[in-house]
Design an enzyme around this catalytic site. Structure first.
Site, PDB file in Angstrom:
ATOM      1  N   HIS A  23       0.832  -1.211   0.000  1.00  0.00           N
ATOM      2  CA  HIS A  23       0.000   0.000   0.000  1.00  0.00           C
ATOM      3  C   HIS A  23       0.868   1.263   0.000  1.00  0.00           C
ATOM      4  CE1 HIS A  23      -3.299  -2.721   1.294  1.00  0.00           C
ATOM      5  NE2 HIS A  23      -2.323  -3.268   2.015  1.00  0.00           N
ATOM      6  N   SER A  32      15.557  21.428 -16.377  1.00  0.00           N
ATOM      7  CA  SER A  32      14.360  22.235 -16.581  1.00  0.00           C
ATOM      8  C   SER A  32      14.787  23.537 -17.244  1.00  0.00           C
ATOM      9  CB  SER A  32      13.711  22.528 -15.232  1.00  0.00           C
ATOM     10  OG  SER A  32      12.942  23.714 -15.302  1.00  0.00           O
ATOM     11  N   LYS A  57      16.882  21.739 -11.268  1.00  0.00           N
ATOM     12  CA  LYS A  57      16.196  20.477 -11.525  1.00  0.00           C
ATOM     13  C   LYS A  57      17.024  19.451 -12.283  1.00  0.00           C
ATOM     14  CE  LYS A  57      12.458  19.511 -10.724  1.00  0.00           C
ATOM     15  NZ  LYS A  57      11.171  19.747 -11.359  1.00  0.00           N
ATOM     16  N   GLU A 114       9.856   8.675 -17.153  1.00  0.00           N
ATOM     17  CA  GLU A 114       8.486   9.123 -17.398  1.00  0.00           C
ATOM     18  C   GLU A 114       8.046   8.786 -18.816  1.00  0.00           C
ATOM     19  OE1 GLU A 114       8.178  13.030 -14.571  1.00  0.00           O
ATOM     20  OE2 GLU A 114       9.664  13.022 -16.157  1.00  0.00           O
TER      21      GLU A 114
END
Ligand code: ARG
Length: 467
Positions: free
Chosen positions: A156, A277, A283, A290
């Site tokens: 979970h 970024s 970043k 992704e």
């Protein structure tokens, strides 16, 4: 010359003519088309349709087409060609004259495309199995490097029990090995040769189908001409196997994304596989992961699209089947591009063992081991669970871990807590009691690494034998 103009009085509408062509995408089947055509030509010679000289001319012509295609892309820019079958016929006639038109004797494009696609999928499967074995090899290397480092395992997405980092990694090896098996299984079933099935009813010439099948590396000829010319089960099975593979990659990507977040800090993203970024200078983003998660959705989409394309098609060949090609190529390309990147990433990624280990010490992940201690002392499991639950309650209130609670206090909950209770809570003891096959006890994991290595080794040998 078109392959079918005799019956027609009017030319095709140019817009329709362009639109219905498949050469833009089926040109990639050229090598299989040439191979299959060579096998057919030999069968025509054996059936007395081609003379020995004609066979030689045709085989040489086919070879030349292959050579020209290999060295020059413009050669393939044939705006006239309807599909790869038409292209080969046209080029052959241009090279060797009208004898070239003899090649199509007793065959149909329906069986040709079914054959080419099976050959394509078979080759793609072999390539994929090789890539997956590379990936698994890389994961196992990292599992070995992680030695006995622990990390939290989650259920979970809440801290559950400590496991070895290697154990977590081997979970992915299991998934990918199942993918390999599924692909091998698909390969087994697709390895029958449709050539000789004709358009739908079987060839009109006495072609030696067994010999054709054998010469193309198939196990046997397909059993029914109607099925063989209309079947795309192999494509559906293949793309479904790819979907599951893609989903495994996606789940892995998702975990790596989570683990590379500052909140977890288990994983340092390798710069070679990350991006920055344009706005926020600090970043480093997990774009590769992704994109993998994103692209896996498309693979699943293709599997669905294939099924829907087949749904409701009457037997046998229908032009709808042309639409199955790109649905097949896209996910195969996708996965073949993705897998070496997963492997490269896996080799380059930094595992922050200290952070993982620290995280394994907190969050009451030794609670079940504590309950097991009581169970071993004769306390019924449900009551042991309650006792430890109470102890957790106290620790939560105090902001400490179970092992920080003094024995006297625990004894108030149950007299079953003995002097050695605190030992049972130590990380090493917690890991050690999971001592079953498939469990995370370090000795079990060490053996599992060896077993996984052997599996990869035999896979490599099998793939090598197919190559
Ligand atoms: N390009 C076609 C396909 O991909 C080849 C088969 C054409 N057959 C036919 N009867 N029109 O399906």
């Amino acid at each position: 010359m078109k392959m079918w103009s005799g019956r027609f009085r009017q030319p095709l509408h140019p817009g329709f003519d362009r639109w219905q062509r498949s050469f833009d995408f089926d040109r990639r089947l050229l090598r299989y088309e040439l191979e299959a055509s060579g096998a057919h030509a030999r069968a025509l010679k054996n059936a007395g349709i081609l003379s020995a000289d004609e066979l030689i001319a045709i085989l040489q012509g086919l070879e030349q087409i292959g050579e020209r295609a290999a060295v020059s892309t413009p050669f393939l820019d044939d705006a006239e060609a309807e599909d790869v079958h038409h292209f080969v016929e046209k080029q052959l006639a241009a090279l060797i004259g009208d004898v070239g038109y003899k090649l199509h004797s007793g065959r149909s494009r329906n069986e040709q495309i079914a054959t080419d696609l099976r050959l394509y999928v078979r080759a793609a499967i072999d390539h994929l199995r090789q890539e997956i074995s590379e990936l698994c090899g890389a994961i196992i290397d990292r599992a070995e490097q992680a030695r006995n480092t622990p990390m939290p395992a989650y259920t979970h997405l809440q801290k559950a029990e400590p496991v070895l980092v290697a154990h977590w990694m081997l979970a992915y090896v299991e998934m990918f090995l199942r993918d390999v098996e599924r692909l091998a299984d698909c390969r087994k079933r697709l390895n029958a040769c449709p050539l000789g099935s004709g358009a739908v009813a079987g060839a009109t010439l006495p072609l030696d189908r067994a010999l054709i099948a054998q010469s193309l590396g198939f196990d046997e000829p397909t059993a029914n001409s109607i099925d063989a010319t209309s079947d795309r089960d192999f494509a559906i099975e293949f793309v479904n196997a790819l979907s599951l593979l893609a989903i495994h990659v996606s789940r892995w990507a998702e975990e790596m994304i989570l683990f590379s977040s500052q909140e977890y800090g288990f994983v340092g993203l390798p710069e070679a596989y990350s991006t920055g970024s344009s706005a926020m200078p600090q970043k480093k983003n997990p774009d590769l992961l992704e994109l993998m998660r994103g692209k896996s959705g498309r693979v699943v989409g293709n599997a669905t699209a294939l099924l829907v394309t087949m749904k409701g098609l009457p037997l046998a060949y229908n032009k709808d089947l042309q639409e199955t090609q790109e649905l097949l190529f896209e996910p195969a390309d996708n996965m073949l591009q993705m897998l070496p990147l997963v492997t490269g990433f896996m080799k380059a990624v930094e595992f922050r063992y200290e952070t993982m280990e620290q995280a394994a010490h907190t969050g009451f992940m030794n609670a079940w081991a504590g309950a097991t201690y009581l169970v071993k002392g004769g306390v019924p499991s449900r009551l042991a669970h309650e006792c430890i639950g109470k102890a957790v309650q106290i620790a939560v209130r105090r902001g400490c871990e179970l092992e920080d609670l003094p024995l006297e206090e625990l004894r108030k909950i149950s007299p079953a807590f003995g002097d050695d209770f605190h030992d049972s809570l130590k990380l090493a003891s917690v890991l050690a009691i999971h001592d079953v096959p498939g469990g995370t006890a370090p000795e079990r994991v060490r053996k599992a690494i060896g077993v996984a290595r052997n599996k990869i080794q035999s896979l490599r040998e099998e793939v090598h034998a197919h190559a």
